[in-house]
Enzyme design. Structure first.
Site, short mmCIF file in Angstrom:
data_model
loop_
_atom_site.label_atom_id
_atom_site.label_comp_id
_atom_site.label_asym_id
_atom_site.label_seq_id
_atom_site.Cartn_x
_atom_site.Cartn_y
_atom_site.Cartn_z
N LYS A 17 3.00 11.23 -11.35
CA LYS A 17 2.17 10.35 -12.18
C LYS A 17 2.95 9.08 -12.39
CE LYS A 17 -0.47 13.23 -15.34
NZ LYS A 17 -0.68 13.43 -16.78
N HIS A 76 -0.16 13.60 -29.90
CA HIS A 76 -0.84 12.31 -29.66
C HIS A 76 -1.48 11.80 -30.93
CE1 HIS A 76 0.10 12.02 -25.55
NE2 HIS A 76 -0.57 13.10 -25.18
N GLU A 83 -4.34 16.84 -11.53
CA GLU A 83 -4.89 17.23 -12.83
C GLU A 83 -6.40 17.42 -12.75
OE1 GLU A 83 -3.35 14.59 -15.78
OE2 GLU A 83 -3.32 16.15 -17.28
N ARG A 95 0.81 -1.23 0.00
CA ARG A 95 0.00 0.00 0.00
C ARG A 95 0.84 1.27 0.00
NH1 ARG A 95 -2.93 -2.99 3.59
NH2 ARG A 95 -4.82 -3.83 2.66
N ARG A 138 -2.86 22.01 -14.77
CA ARG A 138 -1.84 21.15 -15.34
C ARG A 138 -2.00 21.03 -16.86
NH1 ARG A 138 0.28 16.18 -11.51
NH2 ARG A 138 1.74 15.32 -12.96
N HIS A 188 8.56 10.56 -28.52
CA HIS A 188 7.54 11.47 -27.98
C HIS A 188 7.92 12.95 -28.20
CE1 HIS A 188 4.41 13.02 -25.42
NE2 HIS A 188 5.30 13.56 -24.60
N ASN A 214 0.18 20.38 -21.61
CA ASN A 214 -0.15 19.66 -22.84
C ASN A 214 0.10 20.48 -24.09
OD1 ASN A 214 -0.95 17.44 -21.43
ND2 ASN A 214 -3.11 18.04 -21.36
N HIS A 231 0.86 18.83 -27.32
CA HIS A 231 0.58 17.40 -27.15
C HIS A 231 -0.66 16.91 -27.89
CE1 HIS A 231 3.85 17.51 -24.37
NE2 HIS A 231 3.66 16.26 -23.99
N LYS A 276 8.06 22.68 -14.33
CA LYS A 276 7.14 21.55 -14.19
C LYS A 276 6.67 21.44 -12.73
CE LYS A 276 5.23 17.39 -14.98
NZ LYS A 276 5.31 16.07 -15.54
N GLU A 321 10.66 18.93 -24.60
CA GLU A 321 9.89 19.25 -23.38
C GLU A 321 10.49 20.47 -22.67
OE1 GLU A 321 7.02 17.84 -22.66
OE2 GLU A 321 7.05 15.82 -23.50
N1 LIG Z 1 5.00 10.25 -15.38
C1 LIG Z 1 5.00 11.29 -16.19
O1 LIG Z 1 4.57 12.37 -15.84
C2 LIG Z 1 5.58 11.12 -17.54
C3 LIG Z 1 5.84 12.23 -18.34
C4 LIG Z 1 6.43 12.04 -19.57
C5 LIG Z 1 6.74 10.76 -19.99
N2 LIG Z 1 6.45 9.69 -19.21
C6 LIG Z 1 6.79 8.32 -19.63
O2 LIG Z 1 8.19 8.25 -19.76
C7 LIG Z 1 8.53 7.32 -20.78
C8 LIG Z 1 9.46 8.02 -21.72
O3 LIG Z 1 10.62 8.41 -21.01
P1 LIG Z 1 12.06 8.33 -21.66
O4 LIG Z 1 12.04 9.13 -22.88
O5 LIG Z 1 13.04 8.62 -20.61
O6 LIG Z 1 12.11 6.81 -22.14
P2 LIG Z 1 12.87 5.52 -21.61
O7 LIG Z 1 12.83 5.40 -20.17
O8 LIG Z 1 12.34 4.40 -22.41
O9 LIG Z 1 14.38 5.84 -22.02
C9 LIG Z 1 14.74 5.96 -23.36
C10 LIG Z 1 15.95 5.08 -23.69
O10 LIG Z 1 17.11 5.69 -23.16
C11 LIG Z 1 17.83 4.75 -22.36
N3 LIG Z 1 18.51 5.53 -21.33
C12 LIG Z 1 17.95 6.27 -20.36
N4 LIG Z 1 18.89 6.95 -19.69
C13 LIG Z 1 20.07 6.64 -20.25
C14 LIG Z 1 21.41 7.04 -20.02
N5 LIG Z 1 21.71 7.95 -19.11
N6 LIG Z 1 22.36 6.50 -20.79
C15 LIG Z 1 22.07 5.60 -21.75
N7 LIG Z 1 20.83 5.21 -22.04
C16 LIG Z 1 19.84 5.72 -21.29
C17 LIG Z 1 16.80 3.77 -21.88
O11 LIG Z 1 17.37 2.53 -21.58
C18 LIG Z 1 15.88 3.69 -23.11
O12 LIG Z 1 16.40 2.79 -24.04
C19 LIG Z 1 7.23 6.88 -21.39
O13 LIG Z 1 6.88 5.64 -20.84
C20 LIG Z 1 6.25 7.94 -20.96
O14 LIG Z 1 4.93 7.46 -20.87
C21 LIG Z 1 5.89 9.85 -18.01
ZN LIG Z 2 5.20 15.07 -23.14
#
Ligand SMILES: NC(=O)c1ccc[n+]([C@@H]2O[C@H](COP(=O)([O-])OP(=O)(O)OC[C@H]3O[C@@H](n4cnc5c(N)ncnc54)[C@H](O)[C@@H]3O)[C@@H](O)[C@H]2O)c1
Ligand SMILES: [Zn+2]
Length: 569
Positions: A349, A459, A443, A327, A448, A472, A452, A455, A433, A391
């Protein structure tokens, strides 16, 4: 008492048996503040239990020591101070405490107090509250003494009735009160903001980029170059201890896993790790279950810690585990991608994908701290890095014109990851942020929504290409280009501003258009977008660089025209 003063501390008062000390400790932990108990300080100073001071030196001597301890305690900042049950009766103490402290009284009925003290005494016969019980009619004695102090207990800023709550529930109530009062009286906050503003020098010993302060949790976001080395130290400062389970993906773990494990061990944490394959498919129920099994097998407990070491994928997955296992457990975000440093790691999130849609299952669950070491970006693949800048640019465009200027003048150094400027840019972006999510944690209030920006079209593009073609950030860059053009068509945004944004995106090597896609698929996907309310898309548009506006009355024709324009590029 009027709330016309600046508050630097929280004071917890109340009769014996109301749980002051435990609650104050928990509140300090929740707010990331320091904790101090005046009785403990006196015991430390004199080397005698309170009861013994009363017996040997008399109450007058004790009150003297208490006054002196309170005077010193009032010089603290960001400290939750538990004071002895009688301290507030002294006008001098009261005046000092009320000057800069928000005084919260924990209340309980005499019967509850009696029962608690009785239970406590039974468990530890040496406890100093025994004198209260050591008479013919202890309940009557409690009633009398409490009644005599009641006018003082009534003269506080906030009261929490603790009869039917446990310690952490009372602490939650105190934190809720603090946040509520701060919202209602913004001047209460003594430190206007610990944000590291652009233009101001990097303070050598202060890596706090910003504080996220939501209703459920306040936590710092540390941004620095080479900061990973301080992870253990920061966790200890946040009063965390026990076993840390590092969740990471293969790419990141192979680069930083052993370093992080070493740092944690040096700081006295036991360390487990669970490494998952990289990629969005891992953000799934299958892996959640695998990780639960691992945690059960390793007998991980509620006070142990989850550490998300990686990009946004790992952050979302590990955060979901932290939110749900037992929990809810403490957890730390150690973002290693640019997207996660400035976006995904902030705001709480967390979640996983469902075969039918991204991020369909999840929660809002804030971490205890975020620690971003910009140096880790050196190993991030170039395309991921570029995508992350989208971003950052988004944050600047919606809220901070000066930051736009900063990005414009430093593109070359930033894309080459020049440490100082990189740290500044990430700190600023993270602060924007944080500021937005602090105002609208879940949200619900629409604030918040401004995040977007870019976005809606993004999307559409991602869905139409089944998340395969664009990263993205790339889709967001095209989306921002589209949103700016839309603003221009609606007469909101001058063409110079549209071009300025276009130029900035391109300087960071981001796309501002696309080719070879079926336009109807994109528009269809946009109408199905989950951010659509009753079919009217809420468009986040610019009125100026650094200034957003939300519009739900954008004609479809204009949207179509803009998408056609983007496709021609
Ligand atoms: N929670 C939120 O508010 C929020 C906001 C935006 C995105 N997201 C989520 O985040 C994800 C996208 O994040 P992302 O772009 O970091 O993707 P990711 O975590 O998939 O990382 C992208 C790639 O980079 C590699 N990587 C990361 N750091 C590294 C480093 N320092 N050196 C070498 N390789 C590295 C990872 O292994 C992966 O292959 C999605 O799942 C998305 O839905 C969440
Ligand atoms: Zn985004």
């Amino acid at each position: 008492m009027k709330l016309d003063r600046r508050i630097t501390n929280l004071i917890i008062t109340g009769f014996s048996g109301t749980g002051k000390s435990l609650v104050a400790k928990e509140v300090a932990r929740g707010l990331n503040w320091d904790f101090l108990d005046t009785d403990d300080e006196i015991v430390k100073q004199t080397g005698k239990p309170i009861a013994e001071i009363f017996r040997q030196d008399g109450e007058a001597r004790f009150r003297e020591l208490e006054r002196e301890t309170i005077r010193k305690a009032c010089q603290q900042k960001h400290t939750v101070i538990a004071i002895g049950g009688g301290a507030i009766v002294d006008p001098q103490n009261y005046e000092l405490l009320a000057k800069t402290g928000l005084i919260v009284c924990l209340e309980a009925k005499p019967e509850t107090i009696y029962e608690r003290l009785f239970r406590e005494a039974a468990h530890s016969p040496e406890t100093e509250v025994r004198p209260l019980l050591a008479n013919d009619n202890p309940l009557e004695r409690i009633k009398q003494l409490k009644a005599s102090r009641q006018p003082y207990y009534d003269n506080v800023d906030w009261t929490v009735h603790s009869d039917n709550l446990n310690v952490s529930q009372v602490a939650e109530e105190v934190i809720r009160a603090w946040r509520l009062l701060r919202l209602a009286h913004p001047h209460l906050n003594p430190l206007p903001s610990r944000e590291r503003k652009l233009g101001s020098q990097l303070e050598a010993n202060d890596d706090v980029a910003c504080l996220v302060e939501t209703a459920t949790q306040g936590y710092p976001v540390f941004v620095g170059y080479g900061l990973l080395d301080k992870l253990g130290e920061k966790m200890k400062q946040a009063a965390l201890s026990g076993t840390a389970t590092v969740i990471s993906d293969e790419n990141v773990f192979s680069l930083y896993g052993s370093k992080v494990a070493g740092i944690l061990k040096d700081a006295g944490f036991a360390v487990n790790s669970f490494v998952v394959p990289p990629g969005e498919e891992t953000k799934s129920m299958d892996y959640v279950i695998k990780i639960y099994d691992f945690l059960v097998e390793h007998r991980v407990e509620r006070d142990d810690i989850i550490i998300a070491l990686g990009g946004g994928m790992v952050g979302d997955l590990a955060g979901f585990i932290a939110a749900t296992f037992l929990r809810g457990m403490p957890w730390i975000q150690v973002p290693t991608s640019l997207v996660s440093m400035v976006d995904a790691s902030i705001g709480g999130k967390v979640g996983i994908n469902h075969p039918e849609g991204k991020n369909l299952i999840g929660a809002f669950y804030q971490p205890n701290l975020v620690l971003a070491d910009c140096q880790t970006l050196a190993t991030l693949p170039q395309r991921e890095l570029t995508s992350g800048w989208a971003e950052v640019i988004k944050h600047s465009m919606i809220l901070d014109k000066e930051f736009v200027r900063f990005l414009e003048s430093n593109v070359n150094k930033l894309t080459k990851l020049e440490p100082e400027l990189l740290t500044r840019a990430i700190a600023r972006s993270a602060a924007i942020k944080s500021q937005v999510v602090s105002q609208d944690e879940k949200e619900r209030e629409g604030k918040r929504t401004i995040l977007n920006y870019g976005h809606t079209i993004a999307h559409g593009l991602e869905t139409a290409t089944r998340y395969k073609r664009f990263l993205h950030g790339e889709a967001v860059a095209i989306g921002m280009a589209g949103a700016a053009k839309l603003g221009q068509r609606l007469g909101l945004l001058p063409s110079a501003a549209v071009e300025r944004q276009q130029a900035l995106l391109q300087k960071f090597d981001l796309p501002t258009g696309f080719s070879g896609l079926d336009l109807t698929e994109i528009t269809r996907a946009m109408e199905l977008d989950k951010k659509t309310k009753e079919r009217a898309i809420r468009w986040v548009l610019l009125q100026d660089i650094g200034k957003v506006i939300i519009r739900s009355d954008v004609p479809q024709d204009d949207v179509l025209a803009v998408i056609r324009e983007l496709a021609e590029q």
